[in-house]
Design an enzyme around this catalytic site. Structure first.
Site, mmCIF file in Angstrom:
data_model
loop_
_atom_site.group_PDB
_atom_site.id
_atom_site.type_symbol
_atom_site.label_atom_id
_atom_site.label_comp_id
_atom_site.label_asym_id
_atom_site.label_seq_id
_atom_site.Cartn_x
_atom_site.Cartn_y
_atom_site.Cartn_z
ATOM 1 N N ARG A 87 3.622 8.720 -13.031
ATOM 2 C CA ARG A 87 3.305 8.958 -11.634
ATOM 3 C C ARG A 87 1.842 8.586 -11.400
ATOM 4 O O ARG A 87 1.007 8.704 -12.294
ATOM 5 C CB ARG A 87 3.530 10.426 -11.258
ATOM 6 C CG ARG A 87 5.010 10.795 -11.109
ATOM 7 C CD ARG A 87 5.607 10.161 -9.867
ATOM 8 N NE ARG A 87 7.007 10.517 -9.663
ATOM 9 C CZ ARG A 87 8.031 9.775 -10.067
ATOM 10 N NH1 ARG A 87 7.803 8.661 -10.749
ATOM 11 N NH2 ARG A 87 9.270 10.133 -9.805
ATOM 12 N N HIS A 94 5.865 -0.298 -7.962
ATOM 13 C CA HIS A 94 6.756 0.821 -8.301
ATOM 14 C C HIS A 94 8.176 0.293 -8.514
ATOM 15 O O HIS A 94 9.152 0.784 -7.909
ATOM 16 C CB HIS A 94 6.743 1.885 -7.203
ATOM 17 C CG HIS A 94 7.128 3.246 -7.713
ATOM 18 N ND1 HIS A 94 6.545 4.411 -7.268
ATOM 19 C CD2 HIS A 94 8.047 3.633 -8.641
ATOM 20 C CE1 HIS A 94 7.080 5.454 -7.885
ATOM 21 N NE2 HIS A 94 8.006 4.996 -8.718
#
Length: 327
Positions: free
Chosen positions: A242, A290
């Protein structure tokens, strides 16, 4: 009895289905699920998010819910994520502490993630970034080649995805070291470390560091100057956990000093990454949006079915996380 006799089988089936609300501030979850909604329609009734009180909703599918997203569902029992990460759901202020949060486990996602990691690990081992620069400058200069077993890879996190990544890298011949919060059984080809002392020991031997940790209070900011300094000089970071795991200024300092030779970043604290961010133009950073892997909607729908069945018989969903730990 008369009421039941006058009720059609179709109506009975519909009333027996569990209602599942789609809750997201970023995605059209109905569009994402697509044909899977029809596949599960006999067991789960999918409804769009309703800001008013909906006492019939006991299940939700969520991704980055708004702060008040769950306040309209007083009888909510479980929330399923559309991915392996659940931090965006756990930290939602309107989620009651007794509601189960369920993550998706998708073998296909683990395989995609493993391929992404292997791409960057091999790229570092073979110095492919240098060849890209040489191509741009029209330079023909072969590089000395390194043996696979000379590049030790440290993996932070040994869950479903971590196990797949570790196994695949070991199969390719890389020495693999894995760290987890607590001791976990590992295969004979992987060396195991755990706890704060174990993290330091692993980092001292690590050239390529792969972050697969969940985001929790304990792991937020874990990729910092102390971690980079302990790694072997000239190392490489593959960051697919993350964005909040990474202390961005510390990474830039490690790259500029030569402590790290490069970094592959797929996740960021702010997404999309702002056009003015220094990562874009840094010559030692590779950016992907991502996109290291994606979960299949079939796996998401199957998780909804498993969770709905558990709720209906009074069991805890099989993929429910430990809310206290955050994973």
């Amino acid at each position: 009895m008369a009421a039941i006799e006058n009720t059609t089988p179709d109506r009975l089936a519909k009333e027996a289905r569990l209602r599942c609300a789609l809750v997201s501030s970023r995605l059209d979850l109905r569009l994402c699920l697509g044909a899977e909604i029809s596949r599960i329609a006999d067991q789960v009734e999918v409804v769009d998010h309703n800001e008013h009180n909906d006492t019939d909703v006991r299940l939700a599918l969520a991704w980055h819910p708004a702060d008040e997203a769950f306040s309209g569902y007083p009888n909510l029992q479980a929330v399923c994520s559309i991915g392996a990460g659940v931090d965006n759901i756990v930290r939602c202020p309107s989620l009651k502490p007794d509601v189960d949060v369920v993550r998706v486990v998708d073998p296909g996602q683990a395989q995609m993630m493993s391929g992404f990691v292997a791409w960057h690990v091999i790229g570092h081992q073979r110095g492919f970034a240098t060849y890209q620069t040489q191509q741009r400058d029209r330079v023909w200069q072969p590089r000395p080649q390194r043996n696979v077993d000379s590049v030790q890879v440290g993996i932070l996190g040994y869950g479903e995805i971590g196990r797949k990544v570790a196994a695949d890298l070991a199969y390719l011949g890389f020495p693999v070291l894995c760290w987890s919060r607590t001791a976990k059984p590992m295969s004979g080809t992987t060396r195991s470390y755990h706890g704060s002392a174990g993290l330091g020991e692993m980092l001292n031997e690590t050239e390529v560091l792969v972050n697969l940790l969940p985001l929790t209070r304990a792991t937020c900011g874990i990729l910092d100057a102390q971690v980079f300094t302990k790694m072997q000089r000239g190392g490489y970071l593959v960051q697919i956990g993350r964005g909040e795991h990474l202390m961005e200024a510390d990474l830039l300092a490690a790259l500029d000093s030569g402590q790290l030779a490069g970094a592959a970043l797929d996740v960021f604290a702010t997404e999309p990454l702002p056009p003015s961010h220094p990562f874009w133009e840094h010559p030692k950073i590779t950016i992907t949006p991502h996109d290291a892997s994606d979960v299949s909607m079939h796996a998401v729908a199957s998780t909804l079915i498993e969770t709905a069945k558990a709720i209906c018989v009074g069991r805890r969903p099989p993929r429910a996380i430990n809310r206290a730990l955050g994973y």
